[in-house]
Structure formats: C-alpha cells, structure tokens
Design an enzyme around this catalytic site. Structure first.
Site, PDB file in Angstrom:
ATOM      1  N   ALA A  33     -28.541  71.212 -21.266  1.00 29.65           N
ATOM      2  CA  ALA A  33     -28.437  70.380 -21.901  1.00 29.65           C
ATOM      3  C   ALA A  33     -27.314  69.727 -22.872  1.00 29.65           C
ATOM      4  O   ALA A  33     -26.691  70.415 -23.845  1.00 29.65           O
ATOM      5  CB  ALA A  33     -29.685  69.311 -22.262  1.00 29.65           C
ATOM      6  N   ASN A  34     -27.702  68.841 -23.759  1.00 26.48           N
ATOM      7  CA  ASN A  34     -26.724  68.694 -24.845  1.00 26.48           C
ATOM      8  C   ASN A  34     -27.950  67.803 -26.024  1.00 26.48           C
ATOM      9  O   ASN A  34     -28.594  67.302 -25.583  1.00 26.48           O
ATOM     10  CB  ASN A  34     -25.088  67.935 -24.795  1.00 26.48           C
ATOM     11  CG  ASN A  34     -24.883  66.703 -23.817  1.00 26.48           C
ATOM     12  OD1 ASN A  34     -25.999  65.606 -24.416  1.00 26.48           O
ATOM     13  ND2 ASN A  34     -25.424  66.476 -22.996  1.00 26.48           N
ATOM     14  N   ARG A  35     -26.798  67.524 -26.916  1.00 28.01           N
ATOM     15  CA  ARG A  35     -27.519  66.265 -28.254  1.00 28.01           C
ATOM     16  C   ARG A  35     -27.152  65.027 -27.699  1.00 28.01           C
ATOM     17  O   ARG A  35     -28.258  64.129 -28.966  1.00 28.01           O
ATOM     18  CB  ARG A  35     -27.074  66.544 -29.650  1.00 28.01           C
ATOM     19  CG  ARG A  35     -26.627  68.211 -29.621  1.00 28.01           C
ATOM     20  CD  ARG A  35     -26.645  68.071 -30.556  1.00 28.01           C
ATOM     21  NE  ARG A  35     -26.346  69.553 -31.404  1.00 28.01           N
ATOM     22  CZ  ARG A  35     -27.594  70.812 -31.819  1.00 28.01           C
ATOM     23  NH1 ARG A  35     -29.214  70.502 -32.204  1.00 28.01           N
ATOM     24  NH2 ARG A  35     -27.511  72.033 -32.403  1.00 28.01           N
ATOM     25  N   ALA A  99     -23.945  61.410 -21.820  1.00 26.24           N
ATOM     26  CA  ALA A  99     -23.218  63.302 -21.539  1.00 26.24           C
ATOM     27  C   ALA A  99     -23.552  63.494 -20.365  1.00 26.24           C
ATOM     28  O   ALA A  99     -23.988  64.054 -21.051  1.00 26.24           O
ATOM     29  CB  ALA A  99     -23.661  62.956 -23.413  1.00 26.24           C
TER      30      ALA A  99
END
Ligand code: CTP
Ligand code: CA
Length: 225
Positions: A33-35, A99
């Site tokens: 995943a990402n932030r 994102a």
C-alpha cells in the site's frame, strides 16, 4: 446561517472521484500500500456534493467518515477501482485523486507465506492499469478529466507530461518530498496545470483545496468548455 441556501452550480451533474490508496495482496494476510490518507479525495467529493453534484466516490481503504450526500463505493485493488469507475460512467467530470499502486504482485500466494524453510520470498510485480489514462483515452471520456500528480522531483515537468500522456484537462500537482508532509497531512500546496498554463495556489488546507477545485470544476462545466 442555518437558513441560507448555498448556490448549487453543479445540480444535475454527475461526478466521479477516486480517493485513498489501493491495497495489493501478497498473500491472504499481507499487502502493498502507500501513505495516502484519502483526505484530499474525500474532501473533493464532499465539496462537489456541497455544490449540488451527484457524486460517486470510489475509495480504497481509508479511516475516514463518508462525506455527506456522497455515494461511496469501497474497493481494495487497482483493478477493482478501475471496474468501479467504469461502472460509474457516463458522467460529466471525473477527478482522480487516488494513490493507485503502480504494481501488484503477479501471483499472490494462496496461503500465508511462512518464514520456516523457504527463506525470504521473492515477489514478482506486474503493472496495474492506469485508471486515469484508461478513462482519459476512453470513448466514454467525461467532458472534464482531472488528475493529481504527487512528485518529489521536477514537479512541473512531470505533471505536464502526465497531463498529455493521460489526456487530462488538468493536473493538480503537489510536492510530496517532505517526510511527514502532504501524504497523510492536513495541508497542501498545489499547482493547477492545464494546457493554458500553470496556476500556483497558496498553501492551504486540503478542505480549502477541495473547495477551490470544486469551484473551478463548476466554472468549467458551466462554460460548455
Ligand atoms: N493514476 C491512476 N491509475 C494508476 C496510477 C495513477 O488513475 N494506476 C492517477 C492518479 O490517481 C493521479 C494520476 O494518475 O490522478 C497521477 O498519478 P501518479 O502516481 O502521480 O502517476 P503515474 O503515472 O503512476 O507515474 P509515477 O507514479 O511513476 O510518477
Ligand atoms: Ca504512481
């Protein structure tokens, strides 16, 4: 006051918004995943609804309340997000704030990868579909297509390239190089890039960016252009 009626320039307009990260499974218990917090995308969906639009928000996993008067579709992976966006067409405008993970594990493990015996696993990645580019080039392309560009280097040049490559009408570019900055934070400093040029917006909250962008979208859809 409580009796004032806000103007509804987007009444009758259908708008799609993507928000949040995507989760790409590695095995049944792990993912990439990402932030992204989803704050900016959710705020935009809410601001568009405030202006009277019929908003569908396609969101990856986030810890946020659903914005008021918005139809929320929850997804996990990039491929699910693309499907949900396509199911939301036709619409007047689409705003791609998510994102999206650029890559997914090519063959996620069917059962939990164990430490014992096999050593560190090797994960082969393959590219995810580009949701914005797919819709930008689609024959069902909405009249107005807006993307975001999170960059750490060469902000304007990279964002301008994305405008062309993805066939967007505008790219909202933000510098995410500061650790503990934009990603997950409350403020944003953005530049609105169109074929006409670059508008530098002052640093403001993500809610203020959302309101200003929603106003800009209302003007564009009102113009017939
Ligand atoms: N985007 C998308 N689907 C993807 C990747 C990106 O819809 N698979 C959208 C994002 O929602 C954003 C825009 O494309 O509106 C730009 O995303 P970004 O990650 O900055 O661009 P990429 O093309 O993925 O390029 P890179 O990450 O290499 O900078
Ligand atoms: Ca990317």
């Amino acid at each position: 006051n409580a009796f004032s009626q806000a103007p509804q320039p987007l009444r009758g307009r259908r708008v799609l918004v993507t928000s949040g990260p995507t989760y790409e499974p590695i095995d049944p218990v792990r993912y990439i995943a990402n932030r992204s917090s989803g704050r900016q995308g959710h705020a935009i969906a809410g601001a568009l609804a405030q202006l009277g639009a019929e908003v569908t928000l396609v969101s990856g996993p986030v810890n946020l309340p659903d914005p008021a008067r918005v139809n929320v579709v929850r997804v996990e992976t990039a491929r699910e997000m693309l499907q949900a966006v396509e199911a939301g067409l036709p619409c007047d405008a689409a705003i791609f704030v998510a994102a999206v993970a650029d890559w997914r594990a090519a063959s996620p493990y069917a059962s939990k990868i164990k430490k014992e015996g096999s050593g560190a696993p090797t994960i082969t990645f393959e590219e995810n579909p580009d949701i914005l580019a797919t819709i930008g080039h689609s024959d069902r392309r909405p009249r107005l297509v807006v993307g975001f560009a999170a960059e750490t280097d060469n902000l304007l040049r990279n964002a301008q390239a994305k405008l062309e490559r993805k066939r967007a009408d505008a790219i909202v570019a933000n510098d995410v190089s500061a650790v503990g900055g934009v990603m997950g934070g409350l403020d944003n400093t953005v530049h609105l890039i169109t074929k006409a040029g670059v508008e530098d917006w002052p640093r403001m909250t993500k809610d203020e960016v959302a309101e200003r962008l929603a106003d800009w979208i209302a003007v564009k859809l009102g113009d017939g252009g």
